[in-house]
Motif scaffolding. Structure first.
Motif, PDB file in Angstrom:
ATOM      1  N   ASP A 292      -6.453  -7.771 -21.731  1.00 39.81           N
ATOM      2  CA  ASP A 292      -6.645  -6.550 -21.027  1.00 39.81           C
ATOM      3  C   ASP A 292      -6.988  -6.690 -19.655  1.00 39.81           C
ATOM      4  N   LYS A 293      -7.096  -5.793 -18.907  1.00 44.05           N
ATOM      5  CA  LYS A 293      -7.520  -5.803 -17.470  1.00 44.05           C
ATOM      6  C   LYS A 293      -8.947  -5.309 -17.308  1.00 44.05           C
ATOM      7  N   GLU A 294      -9.741  -5.210 -18.278  1.00 42.43           N
ATOM      8  CA  GLU A 294     -11.138  -4.579 -18.288  1.00 42.43           C
ATOM      9  C   GLU A 294     -12.027  -5.696 -18.243  1.00 42.43           C
ATOM     10  N   ARG A 295     -11.671  -6.530 -18.835  1.00 35.81           N
ATOM     11  CA  ARG A 295     -12.723  -7.723 -19.237  1.00 35.81           C
ATOM     12  C   ARG A 295     -11.955  -9.124 -19.207  1.00 35.81           C
ATOM     13  N   VAL A 296     -11.779  -9.798 -18.094  1.00 36.32           N
ATOM     14  CA  VAL A 296     -10.889 -11.041 -17.678  1.00 36.32           C
ATOM     15  C   VAL A 296     -11.620 -12.242 -17.366  1.00 36.32           C
ATOM     16  N   VAL A 297     -10.682 -13.170 -17.725  1.00 30.29           N
ATOM     17  CA  VAL A 297     -11.364 -14.681 -17.374  1.00 30.29           C
ATOM     18  C   VAL A 297     -10.296 -15.392 -16.396  1.00 30.29           C
ATOM     19  N   GLY A 298     -10.657 -15.733 -15.298  1.00 25.88           N
ATOM     20  CA  GLY A 298      -9.797 -16.182 -14.187  1.00 25.88           C
ATOM     21  C   GLY A 298      -9.379 -17.783 -14.336  1.00 25.88           C
ATOM     22  N   TYR A 299      -8.208 -17.973 -13.941  1.00 22.48           N
ATOM     23  CA  TYR A 299      -7.650 -19.440 -13.943  1.00 22.48           C
ATOM     24  C   TYR A 299      -7.207 -19.832 -12.733  1.00 22.48           C
ATOM     25  N   TYR A 300      -7.333 -20.985 -12.171  1.00 24.00           N
ATOM     26  CA  TYR A 300      -6.679 -21.595 -11.018  1.00 24.00           C
ATOM     27  C   TYR A 300      -6.259 -23.231 -11.465  1.00 24.00           C
ATOM     28  N   ALA A 301      -4.979 -23.306 -10.808  1.00 21.69           N
ATOM     29  CA  ALA A 301      -4.282 -24.595 -11.067  1.00 21.69           C
ATOM     30  C   ALA A 301      -4.576 -25.304  -9.112  1.00 21.69           C
ATOM     31  N   ILE A 302      -5.329 -26.519  -9.344  1.00 19.76           N
ATOM     32  CA  ILE A 302      -5.634 -26.849  -7.978  1.00 19.76           C
ATOM     33  C   ILE A 302      -5.229 -28.353  -7.942  1.00 19.76           C
ATOM     34  N   SER A 303      -4.721 -28.764  -6.779  1.00 14.15           N
ATOM     35  CA  SER A 303      -4.505 -30.473  -6.867  1.00 14.15           C
ATOM     36  C   SER A 303      -5.016 -31.096  -5.499  1.00 14.15           C
ATOM     37  N   PHE A 304      -5.504 -32.217  -5.719  1.00 13.05           N
ATOM     38  CA  PHE A 304      -6.058 -33.182  -4.642  1.00 13.05           C
ATOM     39  C   PHE A 304      -5.087 -34.364  -4.622  1.00 13.05           C
ATOM     40  N   SER A 305      -4.627 -34.273  -3.425  1.00 13.40           N
ATOM     41  CA  SER A 305      -3.725 -35.511  -3.192  1.00 13.40           C
ATOM     42  C   SER A 305      -3.762 -36.121  -1.749  1.00 13.40           C
ATOM     43  N   HIS A 306      -3.389 -37.231  -1.407  1.00 13.06           N
ATOM     44  CA  HIS A 306      -3.144 -37.669  -0.015  1.00 13.06           C
ATOM     45  C   HIS A 306      -2.157 -37.108   0.708  1.00 13.06           C
ATOM     46  N   GLU A 307      -2.335 -36.764   1.934  1.00 13.83           N
ATOM     47  CA  GLU A 307      -1.502 -36.115   2.851  1.00 13.83           C
ATOM     48  C   GLU A 307      -0.103 -36.902   2.774  1.00 13.83           C
ATOM     49  N   GLU A 308       0.942 -36.385   3.158  1.00 12.24           N
ATOM     50  CA  GLU A 308       2.226 -36.986   3.563  1.00 12.24           C
ATOM     51  C   GLU A 308       2.011 -37.651   4.676  1.00 12.24           C
ATOM     52  N   THR A 309       2.041 -38.967   4.908  1.00  9.87           N
ATOM     53  CA  THR A 309       1.848 -39.612   6.531  1.00  9.87           C
ATOM     54  C   THR A 309       2.762 -40.501   6.553  1.00  9.87           C
ATOM     55  N   LYS A 310       3.383 -40.704   8.008  1.00 11.58           N
ATOM     56  CA  LYS A 310       4.439 -41.852   8.267  1.00 11.58           C
ATOM     57  C   LYS A 310       3.575 -43.082   8.134  1.00 11.58           C
ATOM     58  N   ASN A 311       4.376 -43.959   7.740  1.00 15.06           N
ATOM     59  CA  ASN A 311       4.130 -45.425   7.959  1.00 15.06           C
ATOM     60  C   ASN A 311       3.708 -46.091   9.162  1.00 15.06           C
ATOM     61  N   GLN A 312       2.466 -45.967   9.564  1.00 15.88           N
ATOM     62  CA  GLN A 312       2.202 -46.275  11.026  1.00 15.88           C
ATOM     63  C   GLN A 312       2.626 -47.734  11.360  1.00 15.88           C
ATOM     64  N   SER A 313       2.307 -48.513  10.349  1.00 21.24           N
ATOM     65  CA  SER A 313       2.863 -50.056  10.593  1.00 21.24           C
ATOM     66  C   SER A 313       4.541 -49.951  11.094  1.00 21.24           C
ATOM     67  N   ASP A 314       5.041 -49.066  10.391  1.00 19.47           N
ATOM     68  CA  ASP A 314       6.499 -49.214  10.966  1.00 19.47           C
ATOM     69  C   ASP A 314       6.719 -48.490  12.222  1.00 19.47           C
ATOM     70  N   GLU A 315       6.048 -47.539  12.616  1.00 19.24           N
ATOM     71  CA  GLU A 315       6.132 -46.847  13.925  1.00 19.24           C
ATOM     72  C   GLU A 315       5.524 -47.809  14.993  1.00 19.24           C
ATOM     73  N   LEU A 316       4.689 -48.710  14.368  1.00 17.88           N
ATOM     74  CA  LEU A 316       4.227 -49.588  15.622  1.00 17.88           C
ATOM     75  C   LEU A 316       5.099 -50.539  16.058  1.00 17.88           C
ATOM     76  N   THR A 317       6.187 -50.338  17.203  1.00 20.67           N
ATOM     77  CA  THR A 317       6.884 -51.523  17.786  1.00 20.67           C
ATOM     78  C   THR A 317       6.782 -51.521  19.099  1.00 20.67           C
ATOM     79  N   ILE A 318       6.886 -52.608  19.586  1.00 24.17           N
ATOM     80  CA  ILE A 318       6.514 -53.096  21.007  1.00 24.17           C
ATOM     81  C   ILE A 318       7.898 -54.008  21.356  1.00 24.17           C
TER      82      ILE A 318
END
Length: 498
Positions: A292-318
């Motif tokens: 019912d909506k008079e007396r409730v319990v809350g629920y959350y799904a949350i994720s912790f992950s590393h950001e999507e990052t480019k491979n910096q060693s591949d980017e490093l070209t001289i």
């Protein structure tokens, strides 16, 4: 006395034969089955399939390091729980899955790690890494083998059928019940588990949100709590929980029933770089057909992950042209500084974009193939050409470990330049790859580094590589790397001999 002894040891989870090292381990039997979810295996599989197929799909390409998952009855919170587990690639492999919950039934100091056997559900036995769990308990005063805390606690058990059904690979769990709801305990537990918060493991943090405001108040209070978690700041979470409490929301008993478990996670993750916290899905029991909506319990799904990052060693070209320019610049700088005490003036207008881009770099000097200087910097706040020029001067005259280069040695001078990728914090030396990564370690005000090529030139093992860096470069002792902050980086290396 003998009978009494048998009763005590059996209740503790195993029976040890007197005068023998043998022990019969006792599995933790299902408690929540038939209460929080069906105890019929076939019905359970169907229900799990329905929940997972209808819930939020994977948002981040990376498998999460940790998920926050509700632990109520499946008919109330199962959809949100499924959205959390959907963030995990079913083909992922983990060394350990740490399942952490806050006790609903008892209070005790620290936390209990189940070491007495495996966990069971209607879908079968879930293997506990018993030897690893025992090792954790033996090495840490905050942890104990207190199986009674697990016997009638539902918060860990309800997560297991999801893992059993969703994962296609074998896994072992480390079940942890927190018995002391204090920030100080959370900090201590975080220090124990933080080394394992990496891609090799998964942390499942079991917690519901608000209990028991009405539907609308729950939505508001739970969003405040979730946004505080998203900041990855433990102090802000504590402030948010206190703020919700001070509002005197009718019916609100707690904003986060497993707050000590979530707080432990935030103390583990707060300083991790490149971390993304995704608020995957929110519902409360008022959204269920059975609530019912008079007396409730809350629920959350949350994720912790590393950001999507480019491979910096591949980017490093001289380009070869830029390499030749930097080597020539280094030679000209060393020569002019030794003979005149000045450095060549450079007009950057004609330089390539690569040379004008900020990069960390090291300059290494040799005479007759003998190392005579090596100095660098990691911070990339000046252009690459300028870093090379500055480091060439420092390596020539300011490296206390070597005698200064003399003008009569210029004809014998050989230079090697290492252009660096940004530092990346690692949680374990297992993430460091010999020959590919350089290592940078920091403990209080002491720092030290070895470039990647040191591994090839010395032939050291990883233990020797880290030990020499800790003792000889950072000055923190042979084993100092085990308690230091560790960072890796990669290097594009070129020199006169190319």
């Amino acid at each position: 006395m003998k009978a009494k002894h048998l009763i005590i040891t059996a209740f503790a989870g195993f029976y040890a034969e007197k005068g023998s090292s043998k022990e019969t381990l006792q599995n933790r039997k299902p408690y929540a089955a038939g209460r929080f979810y069906t105890n019929n295996p076939d019905e359970l599989k169907v229900h799990l399939q329905q929940l997972l197929s209808k819930s939020v799909r994977k948002k981040n390409k990376n498998t999460p390091l940790a998920i926050v998952v509700p632990h109520a009855g499946y008919v109330y919170s199962g959809a949100v729980a499924a959205s959390a587990f959907n963030q995990i690639d079913p083909n992922s492999t983990f060394e350990h899955i740490f399942i952490i919950g806050s006790s609903h039934i008892t209070t005790f100091s620290g936390a209990s790690v189940y070491c007495s056997g495996n966990y069971e559900t209607p879908l079968g036995s879930v293997e506990v890494d018993i030897e690893f769990a025992k090792q954790l308990v033996a090495e840490n005063n905050e942890l104990k083998n207190y199986p009674e805390a697990h016997l009638h606690e539902h918060s860990l058990e309800v997560q297991l059928p999801f893992l059993q059904y969703h994962l296609h690979t074998d896994f072992k769990i480390v079940p942890v019940i927190i018995g002391s709801s204090t920030a100080e305990t959370a900090k201590k537990l975080a220090a124990i588990f933080k080394p394992y918060l990496n891609e090799k493991n998964l942390f499942v943090i079991s917690s519901d949100f608000s209990h028991y405001p009405d539907y609308n108040d729950a939505n508001v209070a739970d969003q405040v709590t979730a946004e505080a978690i998203k900041t990855n700041n433990p102090a802000k979470l504590i402030t948010a929980l206190e703020s919700n409490q001070k509002k005197n929301i009718p019916g609100l008993v707690t904003s986060l029933c497993g707050w000590s478990s979530v707080l432990t996670l935030l103390y583990m993750s707060e300083k991790m770089p490149d971390l993304t916290i995704d608020l995957i899905q929110y519902k409360n029991s008022g959204d269920s057909l059975y609530g019912d909506k008079e007396r409730v319990v809350g629920y959350y799904a949350i994720s912790f992950s590393h950001e999507e990052t480019k491979n910096q060693s591949d980017e490093l070209t001289i380009s070869d042209e830029d390499k030749k320019y930097l080597l020539s610049l280094a030679h000209d700088t060393v020569t002019e500084y030794l003979l005149k005490g000045t450095s060549p003036e450079i007009d950057p207008a004609g330089l390539s974009d690569t040379l004008k881009t900020p990069h960390g770099a090291f300059v290494t000097l040799y005479t007759n193939h003998i190392l005579r200087g090596c100095v660098g910097r990691f911070d990339a706040n000046v252009p690459l050409w300028k870093v090379v020029q500055l480091m060439a001067v420092s390596a020539t005259t300011q490296n206390y470990r070597f005698s200064k280069i003399q003008p009569n040695e210029l004809s014998q001078l050989e230079i090697e330049i290492s252009v660096l990728t940004p530092l990346k914090r690692i949680q374990s030396a297992d993430e460091f790859i010999m020959g590919k990564h350089g290592i940078y370690m920091k403990k209080e005000n002491y720092t030290g580094t070895f470039l990647p090529q040191v591994a090839d030139k010395t032939g050291w093992t990883k233990e020797e590589f880290l030990g020499h860096c800790a003792r000889d470069k950072a000055g923190i002792g042979w084993k100092g790397w085990k308690t230091a902050e560790l960072y890796t980086y990669e290097a594009l290396v070129f020199g006169d001999e190319e």
